[in-house]
Design a protein around this motif. Structure first.
Motif, PDB file in Angstrom:
ATOM      1  N   ASP A 113       7.406  12.337   4.045  1.00 25.61           N
ATOM      2  CA  ASP A 113       6.625  11.906   5.209  1.00 25.61           C
ATOM      3  C   ASP A 113       5.117  11.996   4.991  1.00 25.61           C
ATOM      4  O   ASP A 113       4.344  11.608   5.868  1.00 25.61           O
ATOM      5  N   ASP A 114       4.685  12.504   3.834  1.00 26.78           N
ATOM      6  CA  ASP A 114       3.259  12.676   3.546  1.00 26.78           C
ATOM      7  C   ASP A 114       2.724  11.429   2.833  1.00 26.78           C
ATOM      8  O   ASP A 114       3.032  11.197   1.667  1.00 26.78           O
ATOM      9  N   PRO A 115       1.897  10.625   3.514  1.00 25.15           N
ATOM     10  CA  PRO A 115       1.420   9.383   2.893  1.00 25.15           C
ATOM     11  C   PRO A 115       0.324   9.587   1.849  1.00 25.15           C
ATOM     12  O   PRO A 115      -0.048   8.648   1.152  1.00 25.15           O
ATOM     13  N   GLN A 116      -0.188  10.810   1.737  1.00 28.54           N
ATOM     14  CA  GLN A 116      -1.269  11.089   0.780  1.00 28.54           C
ATOM     15  C   GLN A 116      -0.764  11.657  -0.547  1.00 28.54           C
ATOM     16  O   GLN A 116      -1.419  11.503  -1.575  1.00 28.54           O
ATOM     17  N   GLY A 118       1.686  11.100  -2.731  1.00 26.35           N
ATOM     18  CA  GLY A 118       2.007  10.264  -3.886  1.00 26.35           C
ATOM     19  C   GLY A 118       0.764   9.868  -4.667  1.00 26.35           C
ATOM     20  O   GLY A 118       0.736   9.943  -5.912  1.00 26.35           O
ATOM     21  N   TRP A 119      -0.278   9.474  -3.950  1.00 19.96           N
ATOM     22  CA  TRP A 119      -1.530   9.090  -4.616  1.00 19.96           C
ATOM     23  C   TRP A 119      -2.167  10.303  -5.294  1.00 19.96           C
ATOM     24  O   TRP A 119      -2.700  10.189  -6.401  1.00 19.96           O
ATOM     25  N   GLN A 120      -2.105  11.464  -4.660  1.00 20.55           N
ATOM     26  CA  GLN A 120      -2.645  12.669  -5.281  1.00 20.55           C
ATOM     27  C   GLN A 120      -1.937  12.957  -6.609  1.00 20.55           C
ATOM     28  O   GLN A 120      -2.580  13.334  -7.602  1.00 20.55           O
ATOM     29  N   GLU A 121      -0.638  12.767  -6.629  1.00 20.23           N
ATOM     30  CA  GLU A 121       0.121  13.011  -7.859  1.00 20.23           C
ATOM     31  C   GLU A 121      -0.240  11.993  -8.949  1.00 20.23           C
ATOM     32  O   GLU A 121      -0.272  12.333 -10.140  1.00 20.23           O
ATOM     33  N   LEU A 122      -0.522  10.778  -8.554  1.00 23.45           N
ATOM     34  CA  LEU A 122      -0.967   9.771  -9.526  1.00 23.45           C
ATOM     35  C   LEU A 122      -2.351  10.139 -10.078  1.00 23.45           C
ATOM     36  O   LEU A 122      -2.605  10.004 -11.283  1.00 23.45           O
ATOM     37  N   LEU A 123      -3.242  10.605  -9.210  1.00 22.72           N
ATOM     38  CA  LEU A 123      -4.575  11.015  -9.662  1.00 22.72           C
ATOM     39  C   LEU A 123      -4.482  12.183 -10.644  1.00 22.72           C
ATOM     40  O   LEU A 123      -5.240  12.246 -11.628  1.00 22.72           O
ATOM     41  N   GLU A 124      -3.549  13.095 -10.388  1.00 30.70           N
ATOM     42  CA  GLU A 124      -3.352  14.242 -11.295  1.00 30.70           C
ATOM     43  C   GLU A 124      -2.941  13.785 -12.696  1.00 30.70           C
ATOM     44  O   GLU A 124      -3.127  14.511 -13.669  1.00 30.70           O
ATOM     45  N   ARG A 125      -2.391  12.573 -12.773  1.00 32.15           N
ATOM     46  CA  ARG A 125      -1.954  12.022 -14.066  1.00 32.15           C
ATOM     47  C   ARG A 125      -2.912  10.944 -14.568  1.00 32.15           C
ATOM     48  O   ARG A 125      -2.565  10.138 -15.417  1.00 32.15           O
ATOM     49  N   ASN A 126      -4.118  10.947 -14.016  1.00 38.08           N
ATOM     50  CA  ASN A 126      -5.191  10.047 -14.478  1.00 38.08           C
ATOM     51  C   ASN A 126      -4.778   8.582 -14.451  1.00 38.08           C
ATOM     52  O   ASN A 126      -4.967   7.849 -15.417  1.00 38.08           O
ATOM     53  N   ILE A 127      -4.246   8.164 -13.316  1.00 38.17           N
ATOM     54  CA  ILE A 127      -3.839   6.771 -13.131  1.00 38.17           C
ATOM     55  C   ILE A 127      -5.006   5.839 -13.448  1.00 38.17           C
ATOM     56  O   ILE A 127      -6.164   6.140 -13.136  1.00 38.17           O
ATOM     57  N   VAL A 145       5.756   6.798  -0.500  1.00 42.56           N
ATOM     58  CA  VAL A 145       5.701   5.662  -1.433  1.00 42.56           C
ATOM     59  C   VAL A 145       4.679   4.629  -0.957  1.00 42.56           C
ATOM     60  O   VAL A 145       3.862   4.137  -1.745  1.00 42.56           O
ATOM     61  N   ILE A 146       4.707   4.308   0.323  1.00 39.97           N
ATOM     62  CA  ILE A 146       3.782   3.303   0.861  1.00 39.97           C
ATOM     63  C   ILE A 146       2.333   3.739   0.661  1.00 39.97           C
ATOM     64  O   ILE A 146       1.485   2.946   0.236  1.00 39.97           O
ATOM     65  N   GLY A 147       2.054   5.004   0.944  1.00 38.15           N
ATOM     66  CA  GLY A 147       0.686   5.506   0.796  1.00 38.15           C
ATOM     67  C   GLY A 147       0.195   5.401  -0.634  1.00 38.15           C
ATOM     68  O   GLY A 147      -0.958   5.021  -0.885  1.00 38.15           O
ATOM     69  N   ALA A 148       1.064   5.727  -1.580  1.00 39.41           N
ATOM     70  CA  ALA A 148       0.673   5.664  -2.993  1.00 39.41           C
ATOM     71  C   ALA A 148       0.395   4.229  -3.421  1.00 39.41           C
ATOM     72  O   ALA A 148      -0.595   3.954  -4.119  1.00 39.41           O
ATOM     73  N   LEU A 149       1.252   3.305  -3.007  1.00 38.35           N
ATOM     74  CA  LEU A 149       1.033   1.903  -3.393  1.00 38.35           C
ATOM     75  C   LEU A 149      -0.230   1.348  -2.753  1.00 38.35           C
ATOM     76  O   LEU A 149      -0.980   0.585  -3.385  1.00 38.35           O
ATOM     77  N   HIS A 150      -0.477   1.733  -1.514  1.00 41.48           N
ATOM     78  CA  HIS A 150      -1.678   1.246  -0.818  1.00 41.48           C
ATOM     79  C   HIS A 150      -2.941   1.663  -1.566  1.00 41.48           C
ATOM     80  O   HIS A 150      -3.830   0.828  -1.831  1.00 41.48           O
ATOM     81  N   ARG A 151      -3.022   2.932  -1.954  1.00 40.60           N
ATOM     82  CA  ARG A 151      -4.204   3.426  -2.649  1.00 40.60           C
ATOM     83  C   ARG A 151      -4.296   2.847  -4.062  1.00 40.60           C
ATOM     84  O   ARG A 151      -5.390   2.520  -4.543  1.00 40.60           O
ATOM     85  N   ALA A 152      -3.158   2.706  -4.717  1.00 42.41           N
ATOM     86  CA  ALA A 152      -3.159   2.128  -6.066  1.00 42.41           C
ATOM     87  C   ALA A 152      -3.688   0.700  -6.032  1.00 42.41           C
ATOM     88  O   ALA A 152      -4.518   0.301  -6.859  1.00 42.41           O
ATOM     89  N   ARG A 153      -3.241  -0.033  -5.059  1.00 46.19           N
ATOM     90  CA  ARG A 153      -3.680  -1.434  -4.946  1.00 46.19           C
ATOM     91  C   ARG A 153      -5.175  -1.512  -4.663  1.00 46.19           C
ATOM     92  O   ARG A 153      -5.873  -2.389  -5.184  1.00 46.19           O
ATOM     93  N   LEU A 158      -1.747  -2.525 -10.676  1.00 43.38           N
ATOM     94  CA  LEU A 158      -0.604  -3.380 -10.364  1.00 43.38           C
ATOM     95  C   LEU A 158       0.460  -2.572  -9.623  1.00 43.38           C
ATOM     96  O   LEU A 158       0.856  -1.495 -10.063  1.00 43.38           O
ATOM     97  N   THR A 159       0.931  -3.106  -8.499  1.00 46.73           N
ATOM     98  CA  THR A 159       1.959  -2.430  -7.713  1.00 46.73           C
ATOM     99  C   THR A 159       3.185  -3.317  -7.567  1.00 46.73           C
ATOM    100  O   THR A 159       3.086  -4.541  -7.470  1.00 46.73           O
ATOM    101  N   ALA A 160       4.346  -2.667  -7.560  1.00 43.82           N
ATOM    102  CA  ALA A 160       5.614  -3.358  -7.334  1.00 43.82           C
ATOM    103  C   ALA A 160       6.500  -2.440  -6.511  1.00 43.82           C
ATOM    104  O   ALA A 160       6.210  -1.250  -6.351  1.00 43.82           O
ATOM    105  N   CYS A 161       7.581  -2.986  -5.973  1.00 41.67           N
ATOM    106  CA  CYS A 161       8.503  -2.141  -5.227  1.00 41.67           C
ATOM    107  C   CYS A 161       9.922  -2.667  -5.385  1.00 41.67           C
ATOM    108  O   CYS A 161      10.144  -3.836  -5.706  1.00 41.67           O
TER     109      CYS A 161
END
Length: 273
Positions: A113-116, A118-127, A145-153, A158-161
């Motif tokens: 339920d946390d929209p933030q 996923g993106w934090q975890e991607l940043l930790e891996r130097n996306i 998942v939605i929050g991570a894709l939104h920030r990635a985009r 590139l985002t896919a689902c």
């Protein structure tokens, strides 16, 4: 347009507890047979995604799967199988699940339920913009998942689902949405069944086709697989023996010396030239 969750619609089968084991198995199988057809309809989008991933990975990009529950576990499963199957570093295909590794075996309350997060975890891996983020969610509504894709985009990644409902909020955040519409589950809402099966098939397609195009397969053989047990050493030995026309023992010595069938074959040919 009102978003309708097919994944939550009532099963086409009822009074399940009153049926025999044989009847239950036949009805599960009846539903499961719908999955390959649904996946087949998504091939044009899967093709578009694989083509884009290959181009990025040739430049150093990575694949990140994100999901919660069954969806997250399937992403982690696919990612974990790439190093032993294709001899790739474990950092190139990464599976992230809401709630972390604990969630692989146990539900983690409200993790999805946390929209933030996923993106934090991607940043930790130097996306980076060379990477590809694939969100997996049968419902298409998982905030993690939605929050991570939104920030990635937003950052030009590139985002896919992969989802089982058309026109979902998740698909709206994906450059390449893969909508695999398998219909209601036998047990209403139990997306670990048909949706999960379809997700596994699509993940297989994405990474297998990508690895083949990156040169990790020769003919139809896993020439870069890791030699982690006797079965795989035997398989690799037979690959080397067949390819080079050598006896089993000589092929095995070469394989173990060089660490993979591809390296053994290349080294032997170079020594003979």
């Amino acid at each position: 347009m009102t978003f309708v969750k097919i994944t939550e619609q009532a099963s086409l089968h009822d009074n399940l507890e009153q049926k025999s084991v044989r009847e239950l198995l036949e009805e599960i199988n009846e539903e499961d047979r719908k999955v390959p057809e649904a996946v087949g309809k998504a091939i044009p989008q899967i093709e578009k995604l694989v083509t884009a991933i290959v181009e990025r990975m040739q430049k150093g990009g990575r694949i990140f799967y994100l999901g919660a529950g069954t969806s997250g576990r399937l992403g982690v499963l696919d990612a974990s199988e790439i190093p032993p199957t294709f001899g790739m570093p474990p950092t190139l295909v990464v599976g992230l699940i809401a709630g972390g590794d604990t969630a692989l075996r146990n539900p983690v309350e409200h993790a999805e339920d946390d929209p933030q997060r996923g993106w934090q975890e991607l940043l930790e891996r130097n996306i980076s913009p060379l990477d590809t983020v694939i969100g997996i969610a049968a419902s298409g509504t998982t905030p993690y998942v939605i929050g991570a894709l939104h920030r990635a985009r937003e950052h030009g990644i590139l985002t896919a689902c992969i989802c089982s409902n058309p026109d979902s909020p998740l698909a709206a955040e994906a450059d390449i949405p893969i909508e695999m519409i398998v219909g209601p589950e036998l047990v209403t809402g139990s997306s670990r069944m048909k949706s999960g099966t379809g997700q596994k098939l699509i993940c297989n397609m994405i990474t297998t086709a990508t690895m083949i195009k990156l040169g990790r397969v020769k003919g139809n053989r896993m020439v870069n697989m890791q030699l982690t047990n006797d079965k795989l050493v035997d398989r690799g030995t037979r690959m080397v023996a067949d390819e080079l026309g050598l006896g089993y023992e000589q092929a095995k010595r070469l394989l173990l010396l060089h660490g993979s069938a591809r390296k053994a074959i290349d080294a032997y040919r170079e020594s003979q030239s």
